[in-house]
Design a protein around this motif. Structure first.
Motif, PDB file in Angstrom:
ATOM      1  N   ASN A 146       0.825  -1.216   0.000  1.00 39.29           N
ATOM      2  CA  ASN A 146       0.000   0.000   0.000  1.00 39.29           C
ATOM      3  C   ASN A 146       0.854   1.258   0.000  1.00 39.29           C
ATOM      4  O   ASN A 146       0.518   2.244  -0.666  1.00 39.29           O
ATOM      5  CB  ASN A 146      -0.956  -0.001   1.188  1.00 39.29           C
ATOM      6  CG  ASN A 146      -2.077  -1.002   0.999  1.00 39.29           C
ATOM      7  OD1 ASN A 146      -2.442  -1.332  -0.121  1.00 39.29           O
ATOM      8  ND2 ASN A 146      -2.617  -1.483   2.090  1.00 39.29           N
ATOM      9  N   ARG A 174       2.260   1.706  -3.447  1.00 38.72           N
ATOM     10  CA  ARG A 174       1.207   2.213  -4.346  1.00 38.72           C
ATOM     11  C   ARG A 174       1.043   3.726  -4.157  1.00 38.72           C
ATOM     12  O   ARG A 174       0.918   4.472  -5.131  1.00 38.72           O
ATOM     13  CB  ARG A 174      -0.115   1.489  -4.075  1.00 38.72           C
ATOM     14  CG  ARG A 174      -1.210   1.869  -5.060  1.00 38.72           C
ATOM     15  CD  ARG A 174      -2.468   1.020  -4.886  1.00 38.72           C
ATOM     16  NE  ARG A 174      -2.221  -0.368  -5.305  1.00 38.72           N
ATOM     17  CZ  ARG A 174      -2.084  -1.408  -4.480  1.00 38.72           C
ATOM     18  NH1 ARG A 174      -2.190  -1.235  -3.174  1.00 38.72           N
ATOM     19  NH2 ARG A 174      -1.865  -2.616  -4.950  1.00 38.72           N
ATOM     20  N   LYS A 175       1.042   4.196  -2.911  1.00 48.89           N
ATOM     21  CA  LYS A 175       0.924   5.639  -2.653  1.00 48.89           C
ATOM     22  C   LYS A 175       2.098   6.404  -3.265  1.00 48.89           C
ATOM     23  O   LYS A 175       1.932   7.494  -3.816  1.00 48.89           O
ATOM     24  CB  LYS A 175       0.869   5.914  -1.154  1.00 48.89           C
ATOM     25  CG  LYS A 175      -0.441   5.597  -0.512  1.00 48.89           C
ATOM     26  CD  LYS A 175      -0.393   5.990   0.961  1.00 48.89           C
ATOM     27  CE  LYS A 175      -1.719   5.773   1.636  1.00 48.89           C
ATOM     28  NZ  LYS A 175      -1.719   6.296   3.017  1.00 48.89           N
ATOM     29  N   TYR A 198       1.578   6.472  -7.008  1.00 47.29           N
ATOM     30  CA  TYR A 198       0.445   7.340  -7.342  1.00 47.29           C
ATOM     31  C   TYR A 198       0.836   8.813  -7.221  1.00 47.29           C
ATOM     32  O   TYR A 198       0.487   9.635  -8.078  1.00 47.29           O
ATOM     33  CB  TYR A 198      -0.744   7.022  -6.435  1.00 47.29           C
ATOM     34  CG  TYR A 198      -2.055   7.546  -6.953  1.00 47.29           C
ATOM     35  CD1 TYR A 198      -2.874   6.760  -7.755  1.00 47.29           C
ATOM     36  CD2 TYR A 198      -2.480   8.836  -6.656  1.00 47.29           C
ATOM     37  CE1 TYR A 198      -4.087   7.237  -8.240  1.00 47.29           C
ATOM     38  CE2 TYR A 198      -3.686   9.323  -7.136  1.00 47.29           C
ATOM     39  CZ  TYR A 198      -4.481   8.520  -7.930  1.00 47.29           C
ATOM     40  OH  TYR A 198      -5.661   9.004  -8.412  1.00 47.29           O
ATOM     41  N   ASN A 220      -4.123   8.634  -1.497  1.00 42.83           N
ATOM     42  CA  ASN A 220      -3.026   8.146  -2.326  1.00 42.83           C
ATOM     43  C   ASN A 220      -1.842   9.092  -2.391  1.00 42.83           C
ATOM     44  O   ASN A 220      -1.106   9.083  -3.380  1.00 42.83           O
ATOM     45  CB  ASN A 220      -3.537   7.848  -3.741  1.00 42.83           C
ATOM     46  CG  ASN A 220      -4.459   6.663  -3.757  1.00 42.83           C
ATOM     47  OD1 ASN A 220      -4.125   5.616  -3.207  1.00 42.83           O
ATOM     48  ND2 ASN A 220      -5.623   6.827  -4.338  1.00 42.83           N
TER      49      ASN A 220
END
Length: 159
Positions: free
Chosen positions: A72, A75-76, A79, A110
């Motif tokens: 996670n 992903r942030k 992003y 995000n």
């Protein structure tokens, strides 16, 4: 806004519709593997996420011993890099003296200012973003940079 009116004013469809390029899934997987190969030299256990410029996931890999949160966070990072077209770490300096802005951005799902998110640029166009998490921040950045360098080298060597 009326497309027919825009075309009547002399605009072409190319003026109205923007075409974007994005990395294909095969090279996205290669980016993940290149980052993991580099992490093995530390050794470190990481997660890697590759997104399109629009923030859509192309690939994600978590090494078995990587922290559970690593995917996670990666992903942030990706992003943030895709969204702002700059490495995620660049926000540390940008927000250093802007606590209200930092507070607001950190409430976004995000967004992160942690290093390890980098846009992937080919021929002056962002085609993807990579995020790496699980090692130290410096190692995350190094793994992302090495993955991009490996990808670019493979593209130019194959020409």
């Amino acid at each position: 806004m009326n497309i027919k009116n825009d075309i009547a004013k002399g605009n072409t469809m190319q003026d109205i519709i923007r075409s974007t390029k994005e990395l294909n899934h095969e090279f996205a997987v290669q980016l993940c593997l290149a980052a993991i190969n580099h992490a093995n030299t530390f050794p470190a256990n990481i997660a890697v996420v590759v997104l399109t410029p629009a923030g859509i996931e192309l690939s994600a890999v978590r090494m078995n011993q990587a922290p559970l949160h690593a995917v996670n966070i990666a992903r942030k990072k990706a992003y943030t890099a895709a969204s702002f077209h700059v490495p995620s770490q660049s926000w540390q300096d940008k927000l250093k003296h802007k606590p209200d802005t930092m507070s607001a951005l950190l409430r976004e799902d995000n967004f992160t200012y942690l290093g390890g998110g980098i846009p992937v640029v080919i021929e002056n166009e962002i085609v993807a973003a990579i995020g790496v998490s699980g090692a130290t921040e410096a190692q995350d950045i190094e793994c992302a940079e090495m993955a991009i360098t490996t990808l670019l080298n493979s593209l130019f060597l194959s020409k």
